[in-house]
Design a protein around this motif. Sequence first.
Motif, PDB file in Angstrom:
ATOM      1  N   CYS A  53     -10.502   7.485   7.173  1.00  0.00           N
ATOM      2  CA  CYS A  53     -10.562   7.331   5.712  1.00  0.00           C
ATOM      3  C   CYS A  53     -11.910   7.827   5.203  1.00  0.00           C
ATOM      4  CB  CYS A  53     -10.335   5.877   5.310  1.00  0.00           C
ATOM      5  SG  CYS A  53     -11.550   4.720   5.955  1.00  0.00           S
ATOM      6  N   SER A  61      -6.840   1.559   3.912  1.00  0.00           N
ATOM      7  CA  SER A  61      -5.934   2.290   4.798  1.00  0.00           C
ATOM      8  C   SER A  61      -6.648   3.474   5.432  1.00  0.00           C
ATOM      9  CB  SER A  61      -4.705   2.777   4.028  1.00  0.00           C
ATOM     10  OG  SER A  61      -3.983   1.699   3.487  1.00  0.00           O
ATOM     11  N   LYS A 102       2.407   4.704   1.068  1.00  0.00           N
ATOM     12  CA  LYS A 102       2.641   5.311   2.375  1.00  0.00           C
ATOM     13  C   LYS A 102       2.175   6.764   2.409  1.00  0.00           C
ATOM     14  CE  LYS A 102       4.581   1.603   3.916  1.00  0.00           C
ATOM     15  NZ  LYS A 102       5.990   1.553   4.306  1.00  0.00           N
ATOM     16  N   GLN A 136      -7.286   0.935  -0.802  1.00  0.00           N
ATOM     17  CA  GLN A 136      -6.195   0.102  -0.310  1.00  0.00           C
ATOM     18  C   GLN A 136      -6.380  -0.255   1.165  1.00  0.00           C
ATOM     19  OE1 GLN A 136      -2.619   2.514  -1.012  1.00  0.00           O
ATOM     20  NE2 GLN A 136      -2.594   3.092   1.134  1.00  0.00           N
ATOM     21  N   PRO A 164       0.834  -1.205   0.000  1.00  0.00           N
ATOM     22  CA  PRO A 164       0.000   0.000   0.000  1.00  0.00           C
ATOM     23  C   PRO A 164       0.869   1.255   0.000  1.00  0.00           C
ATOM     24  CG  PRO A 164      -0.760  -1.573   1.657  1.00  0.00           C
ATOM     25  CD  PRO A 164       0.573  -2.070   1.159  1.00  0.00           C
ATOM     26  N   THR A 212      -5.552   7.537   7.315  1.00  0.00           N
ATOM     27  CA  THR A 212      -4.487   8.527   7.448  1.00  0.00           C
ATOM     28  C   THR A 212      -4.569   9.231   8.795  1.00  0.00           C
ATOM     29  OG1 THR A 212      -3.466  10.480   6.440  1.00  0.00           O
ATOM     30  CG2 THR A 212      -5.863  10.374   6.385  1.00  0.00           C
ATOM     31  N   ILE A 249       0.153   7.057   6.618  1.00  0.00           N
ATOM     32  CA  ILE A 249      -0.925   6.129   6.264  1.00  0.00           C
ATOM     33  C   ILE A 249      -0.671   4.766   6.905  1.00  0.00           C
ATOM     34  CG2 ILE A 249      -1.950   4.862   4.338  1.00  0.00           C
ATOM     35  CD1 ILE A 249      -1.588   7.339   2.631  1.00  0.00           C
ATOM     36  N   SER A 250      -1.728   4.189   7.460  1.00  0.00           N
ATOM     37  CA  SER A 250      -1.640   2.881   8.093  1.00  0.00           C
ATOM     38  C   SER A 250      -2.852   2.062   7.696  1.00  0.00           C
ATOM     39  CB  SER A 250      -1.568   3.020   9.614  1.00  0.00           C
ATOM     40  OG  SER A 250      -2.714   3.717  10.097  1.00  0.00           O
ATOM     41  N   THR A 251      -2.861   0.786   8.046  1.00  0.00           N
ATOM     42  CA  THR A 251      -4.031  -0.046   7.760  1.00  0.00           C
ATOM     43  C   THR A 251      -5.230   0.474   8.533  1.00  0.00           C
ATOM     44  OG1 THR A 251      -3.381  -1.564   9.526  1.00  0.00           O
ATOM     45  CG2 THR A 251      -2.655  -2.099   7.297  1.00  0.00           C
TER      46      THR A 251
END
Length: 419
Positions: free
Chosen positions: A315, A282, A244, A280, A242, A284, A348-350
């Motif tokens: 998100c 994710s 970043k 994706q 994904p 933020t 950005i993370s899951t």
Amino acid sequence: MYALIDASGMYASCEKIFDPTIRKRPVVVLSNNDGCIVATCPIAKKMGIPKFGPYFKIKDQLDRAGVVARSSNYELYADISSRMMELCASFAPEQHIYSIDECFLRFDHYIPPEGWYELGIKIRRKVWKEVRLPVGVGFGPTPTLAKAANHASKKLPGFSGVAVIDNDQIRKQILQQMEIRDVWGVGRRIGERLNLLGVKTAWQLAQTKPALMKKHFSILIANTAAELNGLTRISWDDVRSPKKQIYSTRSFGQRITGLTDLKQALATHATIAAQKLRAQESATSNIIVFAHNSIHDKESFFKRSAFHQFATPTCDTAVIVKVTSQLAEQIYQAGIRYYKAGIGLLEISTATPYQPDIFTPSADQPELMRCLDQINSKYGRDTLHLARQGIQQHFKMKRELLSPRYTTRIEDIPVIECR
């Protein structure tokens, strides 16, 4: 064996499909806001018309030469591309769409009865007959060699639309004629560095030691060298990581000076970025917005940005757009003729799992966002959108030379009159 099928001058070729009056004329296609030339048809290429140069600088020269210019008709190109890809997929058990005008086919344990060259001819004829796009077809035992064969099919003497690398003799012949920058995965800067080491052709890269390439460059270049020798190292089965960071930015079709227009522009960019974020899976934690005028303006250059950190990762388009509007007030200055603006989603993370904030519960509405994405995916982007994006957007992309969207708008369907 792999095949790489590539449309010749995709955008320009699409423009000629439904307009018989320009099929034998040179055609160029312009970038967003009709800024630069991004595509040329084969006729225009032979005239030496440069790509990526500012259109306004050579507009008069092109007009005198009878060159037809068109704005980018993305809706038309995407639809024609999907037709081409569907047709190409019928020739092999597995397909990988690499870009809007390129796709790979993979043939495992299969040899066509008519031979690879005749299969390439068949693919070219089929695509031309049913889609009216000129394509080049290259075959090779690895994806990189298929790319090299495709390059030969269109640009090297002795080939006419189809090339097959199926033995060492033809492999050496083609790679010796390819400049290092024409190799898939080798860009301009890496090409310059390789030139300093005396590696100027694809064949010379194939003769290098993989360990040396990995040490001085990267595993990608080492794998490329191996692929040029017939050893498969590149796979499209690998899952892409994904992103970043996600940015959305674009210059305006016409300058904007008001705060409302700036807010609407940034809200539009936030909507695009948020959709990519959800795609994706994710979320933020930070957002940055920025806007500036042009460095070519008579007045001094003005650029300002603002940053915000969310208490909990998000998100949700509504949450991100709300913050974007607040940040727009921080960067706005009256009297500035804004040329460009954009946003960036950082850190950005899951989307799950994440550590919530006990004092600031998440404001995300996942079911609403899922419904929004499904509707816009089915009926087209911005079928549903937030009111903050506005209805009459004065900053919309300039496309003054746009051709009809023949296959995606009922009003633009070609009409044939029989008399």
